[in-house]
Scaffold this active site. Structure first.
Site, mmCIF file in Angstrom:
data_model
loop_
_atom_site.group_PDB
_atom_site.id
_atom_site.type_symbol
_atom_site.label_atom_id
_atom_site.label_comp_id
_atom_site.label_asym_id
_atom_site.label_seq_id
_atom_site.Cartn_x
_atom_site.Cartn_y
_atom_site.Cartn_z
ATOM 1 N N LYS A 227 0.834 -1.201 0.000
ATOM 2 C CA LYS A 227 0.000 0.000 0.000
ATOM 3 C C LYS A 227 0.871 1.253 0.000
ATOM 4 C CE LYS A 227 -3.881 -1.795 2.802
ATOM 5 N NZ LYS A 227 -4.974 -1.618 1.836
ATOM 6 N N ARG A 301 -10.323 -11.434 2.467
ATOM 7 C CA ARG A 301 -11.258 -12.430 1.938
ATOM 8 C C ARG A 301 -10.643 -13.827 1.921
ATOM 9 N NH1 ARG A 301 -11.935 -9.212 -3.596
ATOM 10 N NH2 ARG A 301 -11.479 -7.539 -2.117
HETATM 11 N N1 BES Z 1 -8.063 -3.713 4.713
HETATM 12 C C1 BES Z 1 -8.235 -3.357 3.352
HETATM 13 C C2 BES Z 1 -9.537 -2.619 3.095
HETATM 14 C C3 BES Z 1 -9.659 -1.242 3.656
HETATM 15 C C4 BES Z 1 -8.894 -0.207 3.159
HETATM 16 C C5 BES Z 1 -10.603 -0.978 4.611
HETATM 17 C C6 BES Z 1 -9.042 1.058 3.668
HETATM 18 C C7 BES Z 1 -10.770 0.271 5.099
HETATM 19 C C8 BES Z 1 -9.991 1.302 4.635
HETATM 20 C C9 BES Z 1 -8.249 -4.591 2.487
HETATM 21 O O1 BES Z 1 -7.434 -5.628 2.894
HETATM 22 C C10 BES Z 1 -7.793 -4.159 1.128
HETATM 23 O O2 BES Z 1 -6.673 -3.737 1.026
HETATM 24 N N2 BES Z 1 -8.668 -4.252 0.132
HETATM 25 C C11 BES Z 1 -8.351 -3.841 -1.190
HETATM 26 C C12 BES Z 1 -8.856 -4.898 -2.136
HETATM 27 C C13 BES Z 1 -8.405 -4.742 -3.556
HETATM 28 C C14 BES Z 1 -6.900 -4.950 -3.647
HETATM 29 C C15 BES Z 1 -9.114 -5.728 -4.424
HETATM 30 C C16 BES Z 1 -9.035 -2.504 -1.474
HETATM 31 O O3 BES Z 1 -10.165 -2.311 -1.003
HETATM 32 O O4 BES Z 1 -8.429 -1.666 -2.102
HETATM 33 MN MN MN Z 2 -5.455 -5.454 2.190
#
Ligand code: BES
Ligand code: MN
Ligand code: ZN
Length: 447
Positions: A227, A301
């Site tokens: 990230k 997931r």
């Molecule tokens: N934990 C994150 C989701 C998240 C991000 C929740 C910011 C609340 C605030 C999750 O693990 C994630 O990174 N999801 C990605 C999925 C994508 C790579 C398909 C997302 O939502 O960008």
């Molecule tokens: Mn994530």
């Protein structure tokens, strides 16, 4: 112990100063332009420059958040107060005061508390259990990952189980492979502290089976699909689903609802090191299906997939999972309104209603089957990330749905777990979401 006398906190509806106010206080309110405007707090003058109490504006009934009084609790000086005036349902008012007075003081000198006399007519036990449930979730979310990694989180759950006299079962590290939880292992194996699955049950075996599953990512770097710093900053809260599931479990157990509760919490840190799982890897899930890794940042997931598959094996009456699963949930509905997905439409409506009355709102979203094509893989049964950025919260829910086949009903909450700005009853920071909505529903069904 001598109890210092409490000061009155007088709730005032729009344009309705109570008759009990003396002439001086009436003038004072007028001179300050106070007429019960929503959210306004006004100190009343006492003798010799003291404060004799407070007026708090409740505004008009039609645009009043159920936990409005929490705003007063957050604004008051430390001390003891007694609620008076026109505050509506006593239990809801008492809960609002408790929830609004919350502070996270683990890393600074605690402020003297803002405390309240018992609100007459309130169900004190119910108020306490819901406040404790919320505070448990908030404290866990607010605690940063250096003090709440997988080891510390397991310890917290052990303490929870001890408090409720429950047995705990933990499968950790390589044992996860032997016990067939390959995705939990793959996501967590790069971290210094081992991945694990924590489980406990409560209640009578013959009662209806309700299983709760919570995403317990103690920190989410994104893995090799790392990230950017702005996106990583808040990722201590990525165990918010697990934290809220624990809060909900506390409320259920404390209330003694007539159900057999099972709680499953997969705990990992999504870290980067040599053994990290990679983009393009194909994992075999607990249920035998294969998952191509389109993005290592879609880790929640994966660990939930294995935990849901386990939950599903005993065909429970209901599975509820909570997870800080997607950024897309917040894009769609903002931070304060978690998407709710359910295999049963009526159940979804009942959950939304239970949430609305307890200021714990949820919004029903579709498990839109045609979008399943967005997570198709060319070499495996499914991909863990959509090829496009469309409908990210829905495709994540559809991914999870693949692991639930036998349960009579399944509910998924894509929560945010964080209050970016203080709201009535919800101070800034880690926040409870979904606890009162789900508890309120379960209480109607299983009490
Ligand atoms: N934990 C994150 C989701 C998240 C991000 C929740 C910011 C609340 C605030 C999750 O693990 C994630 O990174 N999801 C990605 C999925 C994508 C790579 C398909 C997302 O939502 O960008
Ligand atoms: Mn994530
Ligand atoms: Zn995550």
């Amino acid at each position: 112990m001598a109890k210092s006398k409490s000061l009155p906190l007088i709730a005032v509806e729009h344009d309705a100063l109570p008759d009990s106010l003396g002439p001086v206080e009436r003038h004072w309110a007028k001179a300050n332009g106070f007429s019960g405007q929503r959210g306004r707090l006004l100190a009343l003058p006492g003798e010799g420059g003291t404060i004799s109490g407070y007026l708090f504006g409740m505004g008009k009934a039609d645009d009043r958040p159920a936990l409005l009084l929490g705003q007063a609790a957050a604004a008051l000086e430390p001390g003891r107060y007694r609620l008076a005036g026109s505050f509506g349902d006593p239990s809801l008012a008492a809960l609002a005061l408790r929830l609004g007075a919350y502070r996270f003081d683990r890393y600074r000198k605690p402020r003297d508390p803002v405390a309240f006399d018992v609100v007459e007519g309130a169900d004190a036990a119910e108020v306490s259990r819901l406040a404790e449930a919320a505070f448990l979730a908030r404290d866990l979310i607010n605690t940063p990952a250096n003090d709440l990694g997988p080891d510390a989180f397991e310890k917290e759950i052990r303490a929870f189980c001890k408090r409720h006299k429950l047995e705990i079962k933990v499968i950790a590290g390589e044992e996860l492979l032997k016990a067939n939880f390959p995705m939990i292992h793959a996501v967590g194996r790069a971290a210094a502290e081992a991945p694990r699955l924590v489980e406990f049950t409560w209640g009578k075996a013959k009662d209806p089976k309700v299983t709760l599953v919570g995403k317990g990512v103690t920190f989410d770097t994104g893995g090799l699909d790392i990230k950017p710093s702005a996106g990583m900053l808040l990722m201590k809260k990525d165990m918010g689903g697990a934290a809220n599931i624990l809060g909900l479990a506390h409320a259920i157990i404390d209330a003694g609802l007539r159900l057999r509760l099972r709680v499953l919490i997969p705990i990992v840190e999504n870290a980067i090191s040599g053994p990290a799982f990679r983009p393009g890897d194909v994992l075999r899930a607990r249920n035998g299906s294969t998952v191509e890794i389109g993005n290592t940042d879609a880790e929640g997931r994966l660990i939930l997939g294995d935990a849901l598959a386990l939950a599903d094996e005993e065909s429970p009456e209901l599975i509820v999972d909570m997870a800080t699963l997607t950024g897309a949930a917040r894009s769609a509905l903002g931070p304060d309104l978690p998407p709710l997905y359910a295999t049963d439409q009526e159940l979804a409506q009942q959950l939304m209603t239970a949430g609305a009355v307890s200021d714990d709102p949820l919004w029903h979203m579709p498990l839109w089957a045609p979008y399943d094509a967005m997570i198709a893989s060319k070499i495996a049964d499914v991909n863990n990330a959509g090829a496009s950025a469309f409908a990210g919260s829905i495709t994540a829910a559809l991914f999870l749905k693949r692991f639930v086949k036998q349960a009579k009903a399944w509910v998924h909450l894509d929560i945010y777990g964080w209050a970016p700005e203080a709201r009535p009853g919800r101070p800034f920071g880690g926040t409870d979401q979904g606890i009162r909505a789900v508890y309120g529903y379960l209480k109607q069904r299983y009490r």
